[in-house]
Scaffold this active site. Structure first.
Site, PDB file in Angstrom:
ATOM      1  N   TYR A 147       0.813  -1.214   0.000  1.00  0.00           N
ATOM      2  CA  TYR A 147       0.000   0.000   0.000  1.00  0.00           C
ATOM      3  C   TYR A 147       0.851   1.270   0.000  1.00  0.00           C
ATOM      4  O   TYR A 147       0.381   2.345  -0.339  1.00  0.00           O
ATOM      5  CB  TYR A 147      -0.959   0.024   1.197  1.00  0.00           C
ATOM      6  CG  TYR A 147      -2.034  -1.044   1.135  1.00  0.00           C
ATOM      7  CD1 TYR A 147      -2.148  -1.893   0.037  1.00  0.00           C
ATOM      8  CD2 TYR A 147      -2.944  -1.204   2.162  1.00  0.00           C
ATOM      9  CE1 TYR A 147      -3.122  -2.870  -0.019  1.00  0.00           C
ATOM     10  CE2 TYR A 147      -3.933  -2.185   2.109  1.00  0.00           C
ATOM     11  CZ  TYR A 147      -4.012  -3.017   1.011  1.00  0.00           C
ATOM     12  OH  TYR A 147      -4.973  -3.986   0.952  1.00  0.00           O
ATOM     13  N   LYS A 198       3.444 -15.432   1.958  1.00  0.00           N
ATOM     14  CA  LYS A 198       3.390 -16.135   0.674  1.00  0.00           C
ATOM     15  C   LYS A 198       4.839 -16.420   0.298  1.00  0.00           C
ATOM     16  O   LYS A 198       5.348 -15.986  -0.743  1.00  0.00           O
ATOM     17  CB  LYS A 198       2.653 -15.235  -0.355  1.00  0.00           C
ATOM     18  CG  LYS A 198       2.292 -15.924  -1.649  1.00  0.00           C
ATOM     19  CD  LYS A 198       1.147 -16.911  -1.537  1.00  0.00           C
ATOM     20  CE  LYS A 198       0.869 -17.559  -2.880  1.00  0.00           C
ATOM     21  NZ  LYS A 198       0.052 -18.768  -2.788  1.00  0.00           N
ATOM     22  N   ASP A 230      -3.148 -18.076   1.128  1.00  0.00           N
ATOM     23  CA  ASP A 230      -4.312 -18.705   0.487  1.00  0.00           C
ATOM     24  C   ASP A 230      -4.906 -19.777   1.395  1.00  0.00           C
ATOM     25  O   ASP A 230      -6.125 -19.874   1.565  1.00  0.00           O
ATOM     26  CB  ASP A 230      -3.936 -19.262  -0.895  1.00  0.00           C
ATOM     27  CG  ASP A 230      -2.597 -19.983  -0.908  1.00  0.00           C
ATOM     28  OD1 ASP A 230      -1.837 -19.859   0.073  1.00  0.00           O
ATOM     29  OD2 ASP A 230      -2.306 -20.689  -1.886  1.00  0.00           O
ATOM     30  N   ASP A 254      -5.362  -6.725   5.692  1.00  0.00           N
ATOM     31  CA  ASP A 254      -6.557  -5.986   5.288  1.00  0.00           C
ATOM     32  C   ASP A 254      -7.650  -6.989   4.902  1.00  0.00           C
ATOM     33  O   ASP A 254      -8.807  -6.913   5.333  1.00  0.00           O
ATOM     34  CB  ASP A 254      -6.184  -5.090   4.093  1.00  0.00           C
ATOM     35  CG  ASP A 254      -7.271  -4.115   3.728  1.00  0.00           C
ATOM     36  OD1 ASP A 254      -8.281  -4.043   4.449  1.00  0.00           O
ATOM     37  OD2 ASP A 254      -7.113  -3.414   2.702  1.00  0.00           O
ATOM     38  N   ASP A 258     -10.969  -8.612   7.535  1.00  0.00           N
ATOM     39  CA  ASP A 258     -12.381  -8.488   7.169  1.00  0.00           C
ATOM     40  C   ASP A 258     -13.039  -9.861   7.058  1.00  0.00           C
ATOM     41  O   ASP A 258     -14.198 -10.042   7.439  1.00  0.00           O
ATOM     42  CB  ASP A 258     -12.541  -7.735   5.845  1.00  0.00           C
ATOM     43  CG  ASP A 258     -12.685  -6.240   6.055  1.00  0.00           C
ATOM     44  OD1 ASP A 258     -12.308  -5.763   7.145  1.00  0.00           O
ATOM     45  OD2 ASP A 258     -13.172  -5.542   5.147  1.00  0.00           O
TER      46      ASP A 258
END
Ligand code: NAD
Length: 370
Positions: A147, A198, A230, A254, A258
């Site tokens: 980001y 990852k 994943d 992020d 959620d």
């Protein structure tokens, strides 16, 4: 009484902010009485309340108050019918929230997701996947990664095509400091940390895994496991009860925070903490409900105050190290739920033992339980 006075800036903001903040401050005062703690609470306007009072979403006096406080207890800001009437950079979420995050170097975001058994109906998962209740803490790095990494741009390729570039970048110290937050949080809980990365594809993932593993050696009492993002996303839905603390870089956090939040069934139950610098005694923190200003129910005594009240518990625990006081808030919330009290967002018509209540009655029951 302990000689320390904890200075708290209470910024209620807009919409349901003032209603749920009122209940949270009642809880904080009750905790002060029960544990003989001294809280100096100063309220100040922010968001549209700030614009109306002083012409700015984050008035200078409010920012100054925050600088002179040990922590910020925040409601929420923004009103969809008023936001479009002013330029983007003056709107409450950008001018107040992002400004505060930057000003106080808030680099760690903590999002606990708790689903007590009594609220099993509010969870989208089948009851057999919920075990004895879900209790996960997502710790997300907030200031690095994709980001914010440079270069970040869209280039013209000259043939009518474009190329967009985002850069994922982390340094060792950035990973170390968020890893310490994660391991310390795990120590206050069930002492398990799942680090998400990852590492099979990303250089960042390899470094993340190496650094977290190294930091983990300083916390031999915390069980560390690594999981690819994943698989982590899948496991959160398949077997959420396996998780205690979930540690993530910014973008993975992020998304996964959620996803985890959806397990709790209502925004009205979800607090959050954003942490900045730590001194020997305490950590500067910013505490707020995960939801927004809920204009659809504002001013009607309908909002669930629990997210704001649990934000108080997070502040006591993570900024002030007052774990017994934080436990007392959590327990009082649990008691009100166990008594069958439900605001509209967590109420189920099929639950015969439940009684629908308003913001005030829920807050009063939690205060009474303290
Ligand atoms: P929202 O979170 O305010 O509301 C979404 C839904 O959840 C609504 O139906 C609302 O009634 C419900 N809800 C939220 N909190 C609740 C609570 N405590 N009890 C019961 N129900 C609750 O999201 P939105 O409608 O997309 O946004 C409304 C405004 O809030 C916008 O201006 C947005 O920019 C702002 N916002 C602010 C923050 C913040 O200050 N951190 C975060 C999100 C949204």
């Amino acid at each position: 009484m302990s000689s320390k006075t904890y200075r708290i800036a209470a910024l209620a903001g807009d919409g349901i902010g003032p209603e749920v903040m009122r209940e949270a401050l009642n809880v904080l005062r009750a905790i002060g009485t029960r544990f003989s703690l001294s809280f100096e609470i100063t309220e100040a306007p922010v968001g549209w309340a700030g614009i109306d009072a002083a012409g700015k979403a984050l008035p200078d006096a409010t920012l100054e108050l925050c600088r002179n406080s040990d922590s910020i207890l925040f409601g929420s800001v923004g009103l969809p019918d008023r936001d479009p009437t002013i330029p983007k950079d003056q709107r409450p979420e950008r001018a107040a929230l992002l400004r505060i995050r930057k000003e106080f170097g808030l680099f760690a975001n903590l999002r606990p997701v708790q689903l007590p058994k009594a609220l099993a109906h509010a969870c989208p998962l089948r009851p057999e996947r919920q075990g004895d209740g879900i209790d996960i803490l997502v710790v997300r790095e907030l200031t690095g990664g994709m980001y914010f990494g440079q270069p970040k741009k869209t280039e013209d390729l000259g043939n009518g095509q474009q190329r967009a570039i985002d850069t994922m970048v982390y340094t060792t110290p950035e990973i170390e400091r968020i890893a310490h937050v994660g391991f310390k949080a795990a120590r206050l809980r069930r002492k398990k940390l799942t680090s998400i990365d990852k590492a099979n594809v990303l250089e960042n993932g390899v470094l993340w895994r190496e650094v977290v593993t190294r930091v983990g050696k300083e916390y031999p009492d915390v069980a560390l496991e690594h999981m690819f993002v994943d698989n982590g996303a899948m496991q959160l839905m398949l077997r959420p009860t396996q998780f205690d603390v979930v540690l993530c870089e910014n973008m993975f956090g992020d998304i996964l925070s959620d996803e985890a939040a959806a397990l709790a069934g209502s925004l009205g139950m979800l607090p959050s903490a954003s942490l900045g610098a730590t001194s020997a005694e305490q950590t500067f923190g910013f505490y707020e409900p995960a939801g927004g200003t809920a204009p659809d129910i504002a001013g009607k005594d309908l909002a669930n105050p629990i997210a704001q009240i649990l934000s108080v518990a997070l502040m006591l625990r993570y900024s002030f190290g007052l774990n017994a006081a934080a436990d007392a808030v959590d327990a009082a919330v649990g008691k009100a739920i166990a008594q069958g009290l439900r605001t509209g967002d967590i109420h189920s018509a099929t639950d015969a033992a439940a009684r629908r209540v308003g913001t005030r009655e829920m807050g009063a029951a939690i205060v009474a339980a303290i």
